[in-house]
Scaffold this motif. Structure first.
Motif, short mmCIF file in Angstrom:
data_model
loop_
_atom_site.label_atom_id
_atom_site.label_comp_id
_atom_site.label_asym_id
_atom_site.label_seq_id
_atom_site.Cartn_x
_atom_site.Cartn_y
_atom_site.Cartn_z
N TRP A 25 0.04 5.03 -0.89
CA TRP A 25 -0.82 5.63 0.12
C TRP A 25 0.05 6.40 1.11
O TRP A 25 1.19 5.99 1.39
CB TRP A 25 -1.56 4.56 0.90
N PRO A 26 -0.45 7.48 1.68
CA PRO A 26 0.30 8.16 2.75
C PRO A 26 0.46 7.22 3.94
O PRO A 26 -0.40 6.36 4.19
CB PRO A 26 -0.58 9.36 3.12
N TRP A 27 1.55 7.37 4.71
CA TRP A 27 1.83 6.45 5.81
C TRP A 27 0.72 6.46 6.84
O TRP A 27 0.42 5.44 7.45
CB TRP A 27 3.19 6.73 6.44
N GLN A 28 0.07 7.62 7.03
CA GLN A 28 -1.02 7.69 8.01
C GLN A 28 -2.19 6.80 7.59
O GLN A 28 -2.79 6.11 8.42
CB GLN A 28 -1.52 9.13 8.18
N ALA A 47 0.82 -1.21 0.00
CA ALA A 47 0.00 0.00 0.00
C ALA A 47 0.86 1.27 0.00
O ALA A 47 0.48 2.28 -0.61
CB ALA A 47 -0.93 0.00 1.21
N PHE A 48 2.02 1.24 0.65
CA PHE A 48 2.86 2.43 0.80
C PHE A 48 3.76 2.66 -0.43
O PHE A 48 4.05 3.80 -0.78
CB PHE A 48 3.71 2.29 2.06
N VAL A 86 7.12 -2.22 10.16
CA VAL A 86 8.29 -2.79 9.49
C VAL A 86 8.11 -2.72 7.98
O VAL A 86 9.05 -2.40 7.24
CB VAL A 86 8.55 -4.24 9.97
N GLY A 87 6.91 -3.00 7.50
CA GLY A 87 6.63 -2.89 6.06
C GLY A 87 6.88 -1.48 5.54
O GLY A 87 7.48 -1.29 4.48
N LEU A 88 6.42 -0.48 6.30
CA LEU A 88 6.68 0.91 5.92
C LEU A 88 8.18 1.19 5.89
O LEU A 88 8.69 1.81 4.95
CB LEU A 88 6.00 1.88 6.89
N GLY A 89 8.88 0.73 6.92
CA GLY A 89 10.32 0.95 7.00
C GLY A 89 11.07 0.30 5.85
O GLY A 89 12.03 0.87 5.32
N LEU A 90 10.66 -0.89 5.46
CA LEU A 90 11.31 -1.57 4.34
C LEU A 90 11.16 -0.79 3.04
O LEU A 90 12.09 -0.70 2.24
CB LEU A 90 10.78 -2.99 4.19
N VAL A 91 9.99 -0.22 2.83
CA VAL A 91 9.77 0.58 1.62
C VAL A 91 10.65 1.83 1.66
O VAL A 91 11.27 2.20 0.65
CB VAL A 91 8.28 0.96 1.45
N VAL A 92 10.72 2.49 2.81
CA VAL A 92 11.57 3.68 2.93
C VAL A 92 13.02 3.31 2.63
O VAL A 92 13.71 4.01 1.89
CB VAL A 92 11.42 4.32 4.34
N LEU A 93 13.50 2.22 3.19
CA LEU A 93 14.88 1.78 2.93
C LEU A 93 15.09 1.43 1.47
O LEU A 93 16.12 1.75 0.87
CB LEU A 93 15.24 0.59 3.81
N ALA A 95 -5.41 1.96 8.11
CA ALA A 95 -5.98 0.75 7.50
C ALA A 95 -5.48 -0.50 8.23
O ALA A 95 -6.26 -1.43 8.49
CB ALA A 95 -5.62 0.69 6.02
N ALA A 96 -4.20 -0.52 8.59
CA ALA A 96 -3.64 -1.66 9.31
C ALA A 96 -4.30 -1.81 10.67
O ALA A 96 -4.64 -2.93 11.08
CB ALA A 96 -2.13 -1.52 9.45
#
Length: 124
Positions: free
Chosen positions: A65-68, A58-59, A107-114, A73-74
């Motif tokens: 999608w915005p992180w918020q 999603a990110f 963690v999913g958000l962090g992986l996308v950022v990395l 949603a999560a």
């Protein structure tokens, strides 16, 4: 457009897996875990991985999608999936499972950022 539809399909598949696993009777889940000879319960790990995957899909582009929105949603899915366990045989909702789900989403958000911050071969 094709990548967007693929991302939507992947997200829908993960949500479907989440709800199938949530409604699985406790005895069936315990039997599956025993047949895998795992030293730890796989249910929590499965939720963590599914929520990490959903958040990443999603990110990341093409959905982006915005992180918020991803975290809202999560959280909604975590609360609904835990609430549905009231209706599953031999299953009980736990607040710690909502925390595990949210940790997976973060963690999913962090992986996308990395992934997006990595140096690329073309110098971008």
């Amino acid at each position: 457009m094709r990548n967007y539809r693929f991302a939507q399909s992947l997200l829908l598949l993960q949500v479907l897996l989440l709800f199938v696993g949530t409604q699985m009777p406790g005895a069936l889940r315990a039997g599956l875990e025993a047949s895998l000879h795992s030293p730890w319960g796989l249910s929590s790990w499965a939720h963590f991985v599914i929520f990490a995957g959903m958040a990443a899909v999603a990110f990341a582009r093409p959905m982006a999608w915005p992180w918020q929105r991803v975290l809202l949603a999560a959280l909604s899915l975590a609360l609904v999936s835990e609430g549905l366990q009231f209706f599953a045989m031999d299953r009980h909702p736990r607040w710690v499972d909502v925390g595990i789900d949210m940790a997976g989403a973060m963690v999913g958000l962090g992986l996308v950022v990395l992934w997006e911050a990595r140096p690329r071969a073309d110098g971008r």
